[in-house]
Design a protein around this motif. Structure first.
Motif: not given
Length: 408
Positions: A209-215, A288-289
């Motif tokens: 998940c990108y741009d600080g968005k949460s799953f 993962f980071e």
């Protein structure tokens, strides 16, 4: 001569793999082929996972329990509970890849003729799995213009009949990369409870998940314990596609009991794979980071390159490692085959997956392709130059994206 079955005739070919003979021929002819057709990352598998295999010491390569080894299921429980799933090892059935988790879920929950609603475009093999199980897919279109967001719940309700038994989501989505929001997941919860539906959640790309968005998983939503079946895999999370190791997770005891019978029928998942999977759970967060940072960079490279091309449009995905792009072409299947058979730029070409195979609605995705940004940035840039040159000379070049939007 004996004839093959009706099911064998109806089974759809994979849009991801069906053009492989053309790619193989292109390579034999000396062309460099950039494989953007398949989600096979070039990211290295975690060292701990590989070392676990190298250090195996057993005298008998034995069966494992049909539900998976207890030690692996315990490790998985720790991983999922860190995510807030609140499960026990008894809630897990280990499977031969995420694919088997999906087929076991379908067979345990759905009868022949039952209907399952799936937002499309969707993972192409859902069509194949549904064909195997004699399940009817009821597609609900999402659109490239709004980035393939979840269609309104009112559109879902139009499709619900007495035979509707489940909804399938893939989050983040394959093939679009769309990441469902909290509000969208809550809306699906309301729908599942209102009509007493299973909610199948394919979570193969949870880590991306990108741009600080949460799953958000349906496992995070209160009141859905009897409805949710999660299908997961190590293939993408640990760049271990060849391990063929996945799992089915649910708190519904009846589904677990039925699923276990199907698991028993196929005996067991592999012992070596579960040993590797157990070690994989200990992969440090830094891995993962680093991977997330790399995929974000690759996403930006491919999306920016595509949107600079004349007549091309590609939304910016929030997760996974795929994009669906709209191209100024007459037919995606023809175009992707032409790229391999007839086109080269500086002795290079690109293999893509025609998006038609990710839809169930006839005629949908005709001018769209799916690309996996699983190659390094340098190769992606070269592939995009190649694609841009191909679009300039493709005999079936069609109208640009603005004209397509206007026609709609």
């Amino acid at each position: 001569m004996p004839k093959i079955s009706h099911k064998g005739q109806q089974m759809p070919a994979s849009p991801i793999r069906k053009l492989t003979p053309y790619a193989d021929k292109a390579k034999l002819d000396g062309k460099k082929v950039y494989h953007l057709n398949i989600g096979q990352p070039d990211i290295e598998t975690p060292e701990g996972m590989l070392n676990a295999i190298k250090n195996i010491d057993f005298k008998v390569w034995a069966y494992t329990p049909s539900e998976g080894t207890l030690s692996y299921r315990k490790k998985l429980t720790g991983y999922y509970n860190k995510l807030g799933y609140n499960i026990t090892p008894e809630n897990i059935i280990v499977t031969t890849g995420g694919s088997e988790a999906i087929t076991i879920a379908m067979m345990a929950c759905l009868d022949p003729g039952d209907e399952v609603i799936i937002p499309e475009p969707f993972y192409a093999n859902y069509n194949g799995f549904a064909c195997q199980s004699d399940i009817v897919v009821k597609p609900i279109l999402s659109y490239i213009e709004n980035g393939f967001a979840l269609p309104p719940i009112s559109e879902f309700e139009k499709l619900i009949t007495g035979k509707t038994k489940a909804i399938i989501i893939c989050n983040p989505n394959n093939p679009t990369g769309y990441l469902y929001s909290q509000e969208e997941m809550e809306a699906l919860k309301v729908l599942a409870l209102k009509y007493d539906l299973y909610l199948f959640s394919d979570e193969a790309y949870r880590e991306f998940c990108y741009d600080g968005k949460s799953f958000i998983s349906p496992m995070h939503l209160a009141g859905l314990d009897e409805n949710v079946i999660v299908m997961d895999t190590v293939s993408k999370r640990y760049s271990a596609c060849g391990a063929r190791l996945g799992c089915l997770i649910t708190k519904n005891k009846q589904v677990l009991a039925a699923g276990l019978k199907f698991a028993q029928a196929r005996l067991s998942a592999g012992m070596v794979e579960q040993i590797a999977g157990e070690a994989a759970v200990d992969t440090p967060d830094e891995y993962f980071e680093s991977v997330n940072k790399e995929y974000t960079s690759r996403r930006n490279t491919i999306v920016n390159s595509l949107n600079r091309m004349e007549g091309v449009y590609c939304p910016n995905p929030g997760g996974a490692f795929y994009v669906v792009a709209q191209l100024p072409i007459d037919n995606a299947d023809k175009f992707c085959q032409w790229m391999l058979e007839e086109f080269s730029y500086e002795n290079q070409t690109v293999m893509m997956a025609p998006a038609t195979g990710f839809y169930s609605t006839p005629g949908a995705g005709l001018n769209e392709v799916r690309m996996a940004y699983v190659l390094n940035n340098n190769d992606i840039e070269k592939a995009m130059i190649c694609l841009d040159e191909a679009l300039k000379v493709y005999p079936g070049r069609s109208v640009g994206v603005e004209e397509v939007k206007a026609a709609r």
